[in-house]
Design an enzyme around this catalytic site. Structure first.
Site, mmCIF file in Angstrom:
data_model
loop_
_atom_site.group_PDB
_atom_site.id
_atom_site.type_symbol
_atom_site.label_atom_id
_atom_site.label_comp_id
_atom_site.label_asym_id
_atom_site.label_seq_id
_atom_site.Cartn_x
_atom_site.Cartn_y
_atom_site.Cartn_z
ATOM 1 N N ASP A 71 1.776 4.243 -43.560
ATOM 2 C CA ASP A 71 2.222 3.871 -42.315
ATOM 3 C C ASP A 71 2.480 5.539 -41.136
ATOM 4 O O ASP A 71 2.607 5.835 -41.823
ATOM 5 C CB ASP A 71 3.980 3.783 -42.407
ATOM 6 C CG ASP A 71 4.291 3.122 -41.170
ATOM 7 O OD1 ASP A 71 3.964 2.886 -40.676
ATOM 8 O OD2 ASP A 71 5.272 1.989 -41.389
ATOM 9 N N THR A 85 -12.099 -1.896 -47.540
ATOM 10 C CA THR A 85 -11.166 -3.057 -48.257
ATOM 11 C C THR A 85 -12.062 -3.977 -46.781
ATOM 12 O O THR A 85 -12.070 -3.706 -45.637
ATOM 13 C CB THR A 85 -9.909 -2.286 -48.017
ATOM 14 O OG1 THR A 85 -10.046 -1.917 -46.866
ATOM 15 C CG2 THR A 85 -9.175 -1.272 -49.240
ATOM 16 N N PHE A 140 -9.011 -5.083 -44.865
ATOM 17 C CA PHE A 140 -7.810 -4.606 -44.143
ATOM 18 C C PHE A 140 -9.131 -3.344 -43.154
ATOM 19 O O PHE A 140 -9.224 -3.234 -41.862
ATOM 20 C CB PHE A 140 -6.458 -3.735 -44.401
ATOM 21 C CG PHE A 140 -6.442 -3.119 -43.026
ATOM 22 C CD1 PHE A 140 -5.348 -3.381 -42.049
ATOM 23 C CD2 PHE A 140 -6.366 -1.502 -43.387
ATOM 24 C CE1 PHE A 140 -4.898 -2.170 -41.107
ATOM 25 C CE2 PHE A 140 -6.076 -0.677 -42.440
ATOM 26 C CZ PHE A 140 -5.183 -1.340 -40.951
ATOM 27 N N ASP A 166 10.557 4.792 -54.947
ATOM 28 C CA ASP A 166 9.735 6.095 -53.708
ATOM 29 C C ASP A 166 8.935 6.695 -54.792
ATOM 30 O O ASP A 166 9.579 7.124 -55.566
ATOM 31 C CB ASP A 166 11.146 6.722 -53.601
ATOM 32 C CG ASP A 166 11.464 7.932 -52.552
ATOM 33 O OD1 ASP A 166 10.235 8.648 -51.744
ATOM 34 O OD2 ASP A 166 12.108 7.785 -51.556
#
Length: 267
Positions: A171, A244, A246, A148
């Site tokens: 996210d 990238t 992505f 974390d």
């Protein structure tokens, strides 16, 4: 049947998975822990989902061999000495939160060997892949952290320890009821500010328009940061952030990527 028909091709060999292990046996002895902070710290809403995933043989071997040297678990129980971690007390260190499979991280490390990158993620295949890339390319300025990032910032890093912070494509938690899970919240920004030295850059990027708007609002409202853009808006993608695969796929689909680059002020 011919001999060649039974031999695995290069693609299959690269993506075959590690053999099964006995129940109770550590997945990667000496490697990243499943829950490094355990019960040492409070239970709270997290901005990430633990993602173990399928690990290839190559990634698993990298985790077993290289984790003791270049990896660390975020247990929240001790203060990190970044100079000791990287073997150079004068090396400026940038924290990267969420690196996926690590290709962009490796490119940035190779392009800027005078900067250390402390890369944090919970994706086991990505951790192994980045370690393998670092070894292949001789990137001694990369360290991989598991766990974390909030605990790392709050419990394990000294004030003004970082020369920069990168959060690329976190996210977006697109559903409204999940917005509270987004990483870029006022509390996170002010925590990050305490760990960044004056003049350090906080660089975020996202292809989710509503999240980009939230990021811009939160960062603009922070008394600890100044927008590097004179118009107070988004920044063009800097050369040091690689494009990238992505991201390229998203751009081909018409997605708009927003970069936000804010500088830690003297306040």
């Amino acid at each position: 049947m011919s001999e060649n028909s039974t031999a695995p091709d290069a693609h299959a060999e690269r993506h075959r998975t590690a053999p099964a292990r006995d129940r109770g046996e550590p997945r990667f002895p000496g490697g990243p822990a499943a829950d490094p902070a355990g019960s040492h710290h409070e239970r709270r809403i997290r901005s990430f989902r633990p993602r173990r995933g399928r690990v290839t043989v190559g990634q698993g071997e990298a985790l077993r061999r290289l984790w003791p040297q270049w990896g660390l678990d975020i247990d929240g129980l001790h203060r990190l000495d970044l100079g000791e971690l990287f073997g150079d007390p004068d090396l400026p260190v940038v924290l990267e939160i969420g690196f996926g499979m690590g290709e962009a991280t490796a490119q940035m490390a190779a392009a800027d060997p005078g900067t250390g990158i402390l890369a944090v993620d919970v994706h086991t295949p990505g951790q192994g892949n980045l370690l393998a890339l670092a070894e292949r390319d001789g990137l001694s300025n990369v360290r991989v952290a598991n766990g974390d990032a909030i605990i790392l910032l709050r419990e394990m890093l000294a004030p003004a320890a970082l020369a920069g912070l990168r959060v690329y494509f976190p996210d977006p938690w697109p559903k409204k009821r999940h917005h509270k899970r987004r990483l870029l919240q006022p509390e996170f920004v002010e925590l990050a500010a305490t760990r960044l030295r004056p003049g350090a850059l906080l660089h975020c990027a996202t292809d989710w328009e509503p999240y980009a708007e939230q990021m811009l609002e939160v960062l603009t409202a922070s008394p600890s940061f100044d927008n590097t853009q004179p118009d107070g808006g988004y920044a063009p993608r800097p050369d040091f952030r690689p494009l990238t695969k992505f991201e390229s796929q998203g751009l081909d689909k018409g997605h708009i990527v927003h970069d936000l680059i804010f500088r830690r002020n003297e306040a």
